[in-house]
Scaffold this motif. Structure first.
Motif, short mmCIF file in Angstrom:
data_model
loop_
_atom_site.label_atom_id
_atom_site.label_comp_id
_atom_site.label_asym_id
_atom_site.label_seq_id
_atom_site.Cartn_x
_atom_site.Cartn_y
_atom_site.Cartn_z
N ALA A 376 0.83 -1.21 0.00
CA ALA A 376 0.00 0.00 0.00
C ALA A 376 0.87 1.26 0.00
CB ALA A 376 -0.93 -0.01 1.21
N GLY A 377 2.20 1.07 -0.04
CA GLY A 377 3.10 2.23 -0.07
C GLY A 377 3.42 2.78 1.31
N LYS A 378 3.03 2.07 2.37
CA LYS A 378 3.32 2.56 3.73
C LYS A 378 4.72 2.11 4.13
CE LYS A 378 1.69 2.61 8.51
NZ LYS A 378 0.70 2.13 9.49
N LEU A 379 5.47 3.05 4.73
CA LEU A 379 6.85 2.80 5.15
C LEU A 379 6.88 2.41 6.62
CD1 LEU A 379 9.98 3.26 4.83
CD2 LEU A 379 9.53 5.65 5.44
N TYR A 380 7.64 1.35 6.93
CA TYR A 380 7.83 0.91 8.31
C TYR A 380 9.33 0.89 8.59
CZ TYR A 380 3.12 -0.90 7.53
OH TYR A 380 1.80 -1.01 7.21
N THR A 381 9.77 1.55 9.66
CA THR A 381 11.19 1.55 10.00
C THR A 381 11.36 1.20 11.46
OG1 THR A 381 11.16 3.89 10.57
CG2 THR A 381 11.76 3.34 8.29
N GLN A 382 12.57 0.76 11.81
CA GLN A 382 12.85 0.39 13.20
C GLN A 382 14.35 0.43 13.44
OE1 GLN A 382 10.32 -0.18 15.24
NE2 GLN A 382 11.41 -0.86 17.07
N ASP A 383 14.73 0.85 14.65
CA ASP A 383 16.14 0.77 15.07
C ASP A 383 16.28 -0.47 15.94
OD1 ASP A 383 16.92 3.12 13.81
OD2 ASP A 383 16.25 4.34 15.49
N LEU A 384 17.20 -1.34 15.57
CA LEU A 384 17.37 -2.61 16.28
C LEU A 384 18.64 -2.60 17.13
CD1 LEU A 384 16.62 -5.17 13.39
CD2 LEU A 384 15.00 -4.07 14.94
N ALA A 385 18.55 -3.24 18.30
CA ALA A 385 19.71 -3.47 19.17
C ALA A 385 20.04 -4.96 19.15
CB ALA A 385 19.40 -3.01 20.59
N ALA A 386 21.22 -5.32 19.63
CA ALA A 386 21.64 -6.73 19.62
C ALA A 386 20.59 -7.60 20.32
CB ALA A 386 22.99 -6.89 20.31
#
Ligand SMILES: *[C@@H]1O[C@H](CO)[C@@H](O)[C@H](O)[C@H]1NC(C)=O
Ligand SMILES: *[C@@H]1O[C@H](CO)[C@@H](O)[C@H](O)[C@H]1NC(C)=O
Ligand SMILES: *[C@@H]1O[C@H](CO)[C@@H](O)[C@H](O)[C@H]1NC(C)=O
Length: 463
Positions: A376-386
């Motif tokens: 649908a063109g929606k952006l999902y982002t996330q910052d990951l830790a170990a």
């Protein structure tokens, strides 16, 4: 003649039992499945992230802990895996501990030793035993539904990750299922060609399984967290020992309905990833006339040893080491594979898709920024830790980026033996698609297209 015979058998199978061709989980008709208790507004990058492994990455090794532990990241613990046909377990073995004989009814298991050493084995449906001694960096594939185990014979703790080509591979403990669930003594005595007192002795030794597997695993997790103290700056995997095993979660009514509709309308379209196989494993045709020697070694892959060798020099640019069916022929028909991803500071794994599988990325060291765009063109982002995990739904455009000052290292599991890779920049601008087509597609001019094309090396002819 043989061909037409098999064609007839195949057609008979296809007509009489279309459900038998399912590789693992039913496929879904959406990018992901939103749980019933959530709305679209609740779905952010965090929904696709699982942080339940962090305690194991931060464990205080001086604390007492169980001899064998499993931490799982299946659909029950991580709802975003619903429909994605992939999951993980983290297995931690103290010296002289065993993960007892068991099966996973819905998936093959691809086990990777990340610390220490393990002895493993399975018995195929013909009764043949395969065993192997694994060192750090080695992986071993246990075919779907067959009886297998792992044993830490050494004096040092061992840790392994297992990827499954199902969001809910299921677990059948052979001792508990047979001797701990109330099967009639006489039935068991006759089955095992022994006497009733022996059966009763075996039964007495095996605690009945907990009534609710999910509650039990929650209690285990909380016990685990009580054992845990946060050790900051833990940058490498240590000799952990915790484990969790996969419990099966019922498919929700939505996916059952979708599944039923699919099964009725287009039986072949419901294959989740790879087609299923009618044998325990598929041995490839001989290479250069030399047939494969099917021993424990055949099911073992040593190609990740370099990735887990801490004295090896770090990569200077983004690097991927793959363990798919091309590198590891025993994965043929097993619907599971791995990639090891190494990110020096500032490096990027450019926008790409995997046409045949979702990707479940587990960050082992460092920090990563990740993201994908749904259809649908929606952006999902996330910052990951170990210790964090992120699921990229099948076929969606995604990337990873190391914005930190230290290296990052991740392990990705796929619910296919050959997930495939489509690099978006190279596929679009590096394969000779007509300039005008691209200029019109990107609503730009031909010189801009030519500039982009010049920057992207064409892919090798054989790829
Ligand atoms: C989902 O979003 C709604 C609206 O923003 C909010 O009221 C609700 O608490 C959220 N639910 C969860 C489980 O986060
Ligand atoms: C780990 O546990 C030991 C024993 O309880 C304790 O002495 C030590 O301070 C703990 N270490 C950390 C980093 O918490
Ligand atoms: C963990 O510790 C908390 C607080 O100390 C306690 O309430 C809880 O019962 C403990 N859980 C387990 C499983 O021991």
């Amino acid at each position: 003649m043989a061909l037409s015979y098999y064609s007839v058998v195949f057609m008979a199978l296809a007509l009489s039992a279309p459900l038998a061709v399912l590789a693992g989980d039913p496929d879904i008709l959406t990018d992901f499945i939103i749980p019933q208790n959530l709305g679209a507004e609740n779905i952010t990058g965090a929904f696709f992230t699982y942080t339940g492994f962090r305690p194991m990455f931060n464990m205080n090794m001086s604390m007492p802990m169980p001899s064998f532990m499993v931490a799982k990241a299946s659909m029950a613990e991580f709802p975003a895996l619903n429909g994605q046909s992939v999951s993980y377990a983290m297995l931690m073995f103290q010296p002289d501990s065993v993960n007892p004989t068991h099966t996973h009814p819905r998936s093959a298991e691809l086990l990777l030793v990340v610390d220490g050493a393990l002895s493993v084995g399975f018995v195929d449906t013909a009764g043949k035993l395969y065993t192997q001694d694994l060192d750090t960096g080695d992986m071993f594939v246990f075919p779907k539904g067959i009886v297998h185990w792992q044993y830490n014979k050494g004096t040092k703790a061992a840790t392994a990750f297992s990827a499954f080509g199902s969001a809910s591979a299921g677990l059948v403990s052979v001792p508990v299922t047979v001797f701990g669930t109330g099967i009639d003594d006489t039935v068991l005595a006759k089955s095992f060609k022994t006497d009733v007192p022996t059966v009763q002795k075996l039964k007495a030794a095996l605690t009945p399984p907990p009534k609710k597997a999910h509650d039990a695993s929650t209690a285990e997790t909380s016990k685990l967290q009580n054992l845990t103290t946060i050790k900051s700056h833990l940058t490498t995997l240590q000799s952990f020992s915790v484990i969790v095993f996969l419990t099966m979660a019922a498919l929700n009514s939505l996916s059952i309905l979708a599944f039923a509709l699919l099964a009725l309308s287009a039986p072949l379209a419901v294959v989740a990833g790879d087609p299923d196989i009618l044998t325990d494993f598929v041995v490839p045709e001989p290479v250069l006339g030399i047939p494969f020697n099917v021993t424990g070694d055949y099911f073992t892959f040593h190609g990740f040893r370099g990735s887990f060798n801490r004295s090896a020099p770090p990569h200077e640019s983004f690097n991927v080491t793959k363990a798919s069916v091309a590198e590891f022929p025993a994965l043929n028909g097993q619907s599971v594979s791995y990639a090891a991803l190494s990110f020096p500071p500032g490096s990027v794994n450019p926008t790409h898709t995997h046409p045949r599988a979702s990707e479940l990325l587990l960050l082992l060291r460092g920090a990563l920024a990740v993201g994908f765009v749904d259809t649908a063109g929606k952006l999902y982002t996330q910052d990951l830790a170990a210790g964090d995990m992120f699921v990229f739904p099948k076929g969606t455009v995604h990337w990873q980026c190391n914005q930190g000052s230290g290296p990052a290292f991740a392990l990705s599991g796929f619910g296919s033996a050959a997930a495939g890779l489509v690099s978006v920049p190279v596929t679009v601008f590096g394969t000779g698609i007509d300039d005008t087509v691209l200029a019109k597609s990107f609503k730009t001019d031909v010189p801009t297209v030519q500039k982009l094309k010049a920057a992207l090396t064409p892919p090798p002819k054989t790829a």
